[in-house]
Write a protein that holds these residues in place. Structure first.
Motif, short mmCIF file in Angstrom:
data_model
loop_
_atom_site.label_atom_id
_atom_site.label_comp_id
_atom_site.label_asym_id
_atom_site.label_seq_id
_atom_site.Cartn_x
_atom_site.Cartn_y
_atom_site.Cartn_z
N GLU A 81 0.80 -1.22 0.00
CA GLU A 81 0.00 0.00 0.00
C GLU A 81 0.84 1.28 0.00
O GLU A 81 0.30 2.38 0.09
CB GLU A 81 -0.92 0.00 1.22
N LYS A 82 2.18 1.09 -0.08
CA LYS A 82 3.11 2.24 -0.15
C LYS A 82 2.97 3.17 1.06
O LYS A 82 2.91 4.40 0.93
CB LYS A 82 2.90 3.01 -1.46
N LYS A 83 2.91 2.58 2.25
CA LYS A 83 2.90 3.37 3.47
C LYS A 83 4.31 3.86 3.80
O LYS A 83 5.31 3.27 3.36
CB LYS A 83 2.38 2.52 4.65
N LEU A 84 4.40 4.92 4.58
CA LEU A 84 5.68 5.35 5.12
C LEU A 84 6.02 4.41 6.27
O LEU A 84 5.28 4.35 7.27
CB LEU A 84 5.60 6.79 5.61
N ILE A 85 7.12 3.69 6.16
CA ILE A 85 7.45 2.65 7.14
C ILE A 85 8.56 3.16 8.07
O ILE A 85 9.63 3.55 7.61
CB ILE A 85 7.88 1.36 6.43
N ILE A 86 8.27 3.13 9.36
CA ILE A 86 9.22 3.56 10.38
C ILE A 86 9.55 2.36 11.28
O ILE A 86 8.77 1.99 12.14
CB ILE A 86 8.65 4.71 11.26
N PRO A 87 10.72 1.73 11.08
CA PRO A 87 11.09 0.63 11.96
C PRO A 87 11.72 1.15 13.26
O PRO A 87 12.58 2.03 13.23
CB PRO A 87 12.10 -0.16 11.13
N VAL A 88 11.26 0.60 14.37
CA VAL A 88 11.72 1.03 15.70
C VAL A 88 12.32 -0.19 16.40
O VAL A 88 11.63 -1.17 16.65
CB VAL A 88 10.55 1.60 16.52
N ARG A 89 13.59 -0.11 16.72
CA ARG A 89 14.29 -1.25 17.29
C ARG A 89 14.19 -1.23 18.81
O ARG A 89 14.72 -0.34 19.47
CB ARG A 89 15.76 -1.24 16.84
N LEU A 90 13.49 -2.24 19.37
CA LEU A 90 13.37 -2.38 20.81
C LEU A 90 14.57 -3.12 21.41
O LEU A 90 14.81 -3.04 22.61
CB LEU A 90 12.09 -3.14 21.17
N GLU A 91 15.29 -3.86 20.55
CA GLU A 91 16.49 -4.58 20.97
C GLU A 91 17.59 -4.34 19.94
O GLU A 91 17.30 -4.05 18.77
CB GLU A 91 16.21 -6.09 21.08
N ASP A 92 18.83 -4.49 20.35
CA ASP A 92 19.96 -4.23 19.45
C ASP A 92 20.21 -5.48 18.60
O ASP A 92 21.18 -6.22 18.78
CB ASP A 92 21.21 -3.88 20.26
N ILE A 93 19.32 -5.71 17.65
CA ILE A 93 19.43 -6.86 16.75
C ILE A 93 19.23 -6.39 15.32
O ILE A 93 18.64 -5.34 15.07
CB ILE A 93 18.39 -7.94 17.09
N ALA A 94 19.73 -7.18 14.37
CA ALA A 94 19.56 -6.87 12.95
C ALA A 94 18.40 -7.67 12.39
O ALA A 94 18.11 -8.77 12.85
CB ALA A 94 20.84 -7.21 12.18
N PRO A 95 17.71 -7.12 11.39
CA PRO A 95 16.61 -7.87 10.78
C PRO A 95 17.14 -9.07 10.01
O PRO A 95 18.27 -9.07 9.54
CB PRO A 95 15.95 -6.85 9.85
#
Length: 678
Positions: A81-95
């Motif tokens: 849907e072409k939303k603005l995506i804001i990823p917020v990291r709760l832990e210091d890990i990589a996707p």
């Protein structure tokens, strides 16, 4: 501003989602997260609507979220849907996995240190974006390092090889294919300017199962199939039967919510821990045990576990003669009710044995019939093994009400698949057995539900059926059969509020049964809630992908909602599991709608050749949609005169395919003669 922000998170991180939501509200911005889904709402539809309405997708990423296919589906939908995506990291890990391809190149907000303050800062930035109506991400607290956006994933991305990118992309494609229920709902909505509708390929995709929120009702229990300890697999019918009889006994209690058989038994033979089972069934307690039969002696062990704390609430072992099996079942059911703090009045404890027998041999025959009946999952077929075992049980105890009730159900299922010459006799047998069951045990709720179903489908006595279902609901509100039967009854007379509530109640009682979602989908079609109907049917397909009934109904809802091309694709595909008569019916409808009348008539001829006059109601629907009111009305009149041709007249008030002839005087007169309850 309401709904511009969608918060995606894993259940274990709900406290952070709630905090961010409250911080945004303090900034004067309304966001959405799934804890706002109200009781009785379908969370899938609510989530789809909220995601569609949003502009900004905030993903709270953690090790918990990284394991969630549901989060991956929501992310895939946001990308679609072409939303603005804001990823917020709760832990210091990589996707990783499905998240790597889409998130590795994005700016991140890191809140794994001083989380509360960082979330408050994020809320201020998001609120500023919402108020300005822009996508200026510079107001957000992204972490910088050496003049650039810094994330652990960014460093990892430098060493990524092309195969890894391709693999991650493939995982994301799989995730996208799992958002079909959302895409299907979106496909039924008017397209926004500049936005394309979902394709027919989207519509054909299957939805994936979702992890339900674990919020068990205070008095809820699942009875797992007791383990057969005899050493002989042929004795499974006995241990399973004991379990089901305990389940039925407990479901007769008004204050106890008992998960129905299909869902409770779905874990049989699987190495699944209690916590997982409890979360999937959303129950506060689980009853499990074992059965060992040796000659005339039976040993039954049972234990009740609190799924919230993990503690054992109660356990007992019974070594009894087989003749005492009924007393043992009553004792176990009573103990479970007491441990769950259900107050038992004398009349309620007596429910445990209503409809049963004191004859052990009759009981054994009944349990064998129960096994055969439950294994016969296709309502269109007869099961002679079931009938033979029931007749044996009745011969051993002519007063066995439960055996008569099941015999009626078996005859009713056989009637639905019989040719006109056999249907009349089968219908009479079904009615006679149901009436006898009620006469033998007037307080047996399932017997009243069975009689209600026979009166509605065979006798076409909607008034009489309603009375039976009212009585069944009063006696056994915890029975899945009672709840779904009463919901269908309410829907057929146009009372959709109780019908939809009852259908949702049936789903909660048997959440892992495909038929729960299939029948809920049917009721939603009659209520003209087509998007929700598609979501329910797609959920059923996840549970049983090869169930023809689901595709039969899905093709109908696509057609009546104006999605003719996806309906055509579904019905034309040979690999689509459908009943052949319904495939011809579907194609006769869609070809006409697409202007291919010669093809439509060819399909009608194929249907007539296949089933003859037994498809009288289908012919009426087809001619109504073709605009041939006289032919449609003629078939309905023929069906009224010779009711053994098949069923269908009970759907007159709600069938959307008959809408073109609904104002015809002849049609109105037929509805009046049917004597539907007000």
């Amino acid at each position: 501003m309401a709904g511009e922000i969608f918060i995606s998170y894993r259940r274990a991180d709900q406290a952070w989602a709630q905090l961010l939501h409250s911080q945004l509200r303090a900034e004067g911005v309304e966001a959405w997260y799934d804890a706002q889904v109200g009781a009785g709402q379908d969370w899938r539809i609510a989530t789809a609507k909220a995601l569609q309405a949003s502009r900004i997708f905030v993903l709270l990423f953690s090790s918990n979220a990284a394991q969630s296919t549901d989060i991956a589906k929501e992310l895939a939908a946001a990308v679609f849907e072409k939303k603005l995506i804001i990823p917020v990291r709760l832990e210091d890990i990589a996707p990783d996995g499905a998240f790597l391809y889409e998130l590795a190149s994005r700016n991140w907000v890191n809140v794994f240190e001083n989380t509360e303050a960082k979330l408050a800062e994020l809320a201020k930035g998001l609120a500023q974006m919402v108020r300005s109506g822009t996508q200026d991400e510079s107001v957000l607290p992204f972490d910088r390092a050496d003049g650039g956006w810094h994330t652990p994933a960014a460093a990892a991305r430098k060493s990524m090889r092309t195969p890894a990118i391709i693999a991650a992309a493939a995982v994301l494609v799989i995730a996208v294919s799992g958002i079909a229920a959302w895409l299907l709902w979106r496909s039924l909505q008017p397209a926004a300017p500049g936005r394309a509708q979902a394709t027919s390929q989207d519509v054909a995709q299957k939805a994936q199962s979702a992890t339900p929120v674990f919020s068990p009702p205070a008095h809820s229990v699942a009875v797992l199939p007791f383990v057969n300890m005899s050493g002989d697999a042929k004795e499974d019918y006995f241990s399973d039967g004991i379990s089901e009889e305990l389940l039925n006994a407990l479901s007769s209690l008004n204050d106890l919510q008992v998960v129905a058989r299909t869902s409770s038994f779905s874990f049989k033979g699987q190495n699944v821990d209690m916590a997982t089972i409890a979360h999937k069934l959303n129950v506060g307690a689980i009853l499990e045990g074992s059965v060992r039969r040796a000659g005339n002696t039976v040993r039954i062990t049972a234990q009740l576990i609190n799924t919230v704390t993990g503690f054992h609430l109660w356990s007992a072992t019974y070594d009894r003669p087989f003749t005492d099996i009924f007393k043992v079942q009553t004792e176990v059911a009573t103990a479970v009710a007491q441990q769950l703090e259900i107050k038992l009045a004398g009349s309620e404890s007596a429910k445990f044995e209503v409809g049963g027998t004191k004859n052990p041999a009759a009981y054994d025959a009944y349990l064998r019939a129960l096994r055969e009946f439950e294994n016969n999952d296709d309502e269109r077929g007869s099961n002679h093994a079931t009938l033979d075992a029931l007749d044996q049980a009745i011969a051993l105890d002519p007063n066995y009400a439960a055996a008569y009730a099941m015999r009626s159900m078996e005859r009713l299922d056989s009637w639905g698949a019989a040719n006109p010459d056999m249907a009349k006799d089968l219908g009479e047998q079904a009615l006679e057995s149901a009436e006898h069951a009620v006469a033998l045990a007037p307080d047996f709720g399932d017997a009243h539900a069975t009689l209600g179903r026979v009166r509605r489908n065979i006798s076409l006595d909607l008034m009489g059926a309603g009375a039976e279902y009212d009585r069944a609901l009063a006696l056994a509100p915890g029975s899945w059969e009672v709840q779904i039967g009463a919901a269908i009854q309410s829907a057929l007379i146009g009372h959709f509020a109780p019908a939809l509530a009852g259908a949702q109640r049936a789903v909660s009682l048997d959440p892992r049964a495909w038929r729960s979602y299939y029948l809920q989908g049917e009721i939603l079609i009659w209520a003209r809630q087509y998007g929700e109907a598609i979501a329910a049917l797609q959920h059923g397909q996840v549970l049983k992908p090869g169930a023809p009934d689901l595709n039969d109904s899905l093709s109908e809802v696509l057609f009546v909602s104006g999605h003719t091309e996806p309906a055509r694709q579904l019905c034309e595909t040979p690999a689509t599991p459908m009943h052949e008569d319904q495939r011809h019916r579907c194609l006769a409808l869609v070809y006409h709608a697409l202007g291919r009348q010669a093809d439509a008539e060819h399909e009608l001829e194929a249907l007539e050749k296949l089933v003859g006059d037994a498809a009288a109601f289908d012919y009426a629907e087809i001619y109504a949609q073709w605009g041939n009111a006289p032919a449609a009305l003629q078939w309905l009149a023929k069906l009224e005169q010779r009711r053994v041709l098949g069923h269908g007249l009970q759907f007159l008030k709600v069938d959307p395919l008959l809408d073109p002839i609904r104002n015809e005087p002849q049609f109105k007169a037929l509805v009046a003669r049917m004597n539907f309850p007000p």
